[in-house]
Scaffold this motif. Sequence first.
Motif, PDB file in Angstrom:
ATOM      1  N   ALA A   1     -19.477   2.664  -7.851  1.00 14.03           N
ATOM      2  CA  ALA A   1     -20.851   2.204  -8.063  1.00 14.03           C
ATOM      3  C   ALA A   1     -21.486   2.943  -9.241  1.00 14.03           C
ATOM      4  O   ALA A   1     -22.453   2.443  -9.834  1.00 14.03           O
TER       5      ALA A   1
ATOM      6  N   GLU B   1     -21.517  -7.727  -8.440  1.00 10.86           N
ATOM      7  CA  GLU B   1     -20.437  -7.400  -9.381  1.00 10.86           C
ATOM      8  C   GLU B   1     -20.784  -7.829 -10.804  1.00 10.86           C
ATOM      9  O   GLU B   1     -20.270  -7.256 -11.773  1.00 10.86           O
TER      10      GLU B   1
ATOM     11  N   ASN C   1     -17.127  -5.181  -5.255  1.00 13.20           N
ATOM     12  CA  ASN C   1     -17.830  -4.057  -4.639  1.00 13.20           C
ATOM     13  C   ASN C   1     -17.277  -3.828  -3.242  1.00 13.20           C
ATOM     14  O   ASN C   1     -16.993  -4.800  -2.520  1.00 13.20           O
TER      15      ASN C   1
ATOM     16  N   ALA D   1     -24.630  -2.095  -1.919  1.00 14.67           N
ATOM     17  CA  ALA D   1     -23.710  -3.085  -2.498  1.00 14.67           C
ATOM     18  C   ALA D   1     -23.979  -4.478  -1.945  1.00 14.67           C
ATOM     19  O   ALA D   1     -24.247  -4.632  -0.756  1.00 14.67           O
TER      20      ALA D   1
END
Length: 334
Positions: A118, A131, A250, A291
């Motif tokens: 991340a 993403e 992710n 995420a």
Amino acid sequence: MTVLVLGGAGYIGSHAVDRLVEKGYDVAVVDNLVTGHRAAVNPKARFYEGDVRDQAFLNRVFDQEDIEGVMHFAAFSIVPESMEKPLKYFDNNTTGMVSLLEVMNQHNVKRIIFSSTAATYGEPKQIPIKETDPQIPTNPYGESKLMMEKIMRWADEAYGIKFIALRYFNVAGAKEDGSIGEDHHPETHLIPIILQVAAGERKELSIFGGDYPTKDGTNVRDYVQVVDLVDAHILALEYLKAGHDSDAFNLGSSTGFSNKEMLEAARKVTGKEIPAKMAPRRAGDPSTLIAASDKARKVLNWQPQFDNVEDIIRTAWNWKQKHPAGYDDQNEAK
Ligand code: NAD
Ligand code: UDP
């Protein structure tokens, strides 16, 4: 055929090796033990001690093994250290990737599953992070990993080496039986530090920053259980073996917990008081990281088993109680 795990003696890599072995894969490991532990490696995997940047060494491993794909966990990953020693990070992480891809190309190995992070997104513009969001790292660690992603893209273009970049959020916990777990020196991650306080090894937890624009003023993070995380790697390898193209995913739970909430959860799990104090912000910490992880669930059919931070902390606490000195109590040859 064999899966080669680079960095397989580290925290996440050792769980990947263990899970691959459990699922019946033949596994070889490369690790220079700079932060990893020989005792963490499942004894059914063949172990090669050496550095990813040492091409002569890597060539010997690739000559000896019949490799269907690699999982690449070998890197440095401490953000504050990367701010002070950026070249150390570009050397080990980014140069390591160039060396690995050259050897893969020479040996016609066409699949790589990569530990991204991340931290490649930097300070997010929107939550949850997708993403497709811009990747603008705010530290050399994240930059080194973004460069590695870009290098893989061009190696795919030129040599057809297919990659899956897995961008992890906060990885935590341990194998449920407590036989392997997280053992970093120095430890910088929140959950193991909280558990060191719970175990009486540290006086108190310092919570870095109480004035962030979040529900209780402390940073919010997205925690993913390490075994769930490594399962996504195996799915990603199978995805490439099925002929799919390179991609990025992710890996997170899509739920955010503040540092204060994590402390409360750990108090509940351990039954310990866990003294804590507020401390100044830590340089480079984004306020909130959560995420969007529906892509991995949909495309890779990833089905994480842990959806509750208390259960994740419980697995870390179980490892800690069974191995108070980490791997130091296991006569490791280092
Ligand atoms: P770790 O330090 O426990 O594991 C890294 C392993 O790689 C160690 O065993 C180390 O000895 C080995 N290694 C490092 N450089 C090497 C080299 N040049 N040659 C051979 N071996 C080398 O770290 P971890 O927490 O298991 O993280 C694994 C990967 O996941 C890292 O690439 C990291 O950037 C990434 N990641 C971790 C997290 C997290 O929350 N832990 C989050 C995002 C991304
Ligand atoms: N943190 C903290 N005290 C500590 C270690 C970490 O308050 O002793 C905070 C850190 O500032 C961040 C969160 O815990 O907000 C998670 O940090 P960690 O280093 O575990 O992971 P990161 O999010 O940096 O990848």
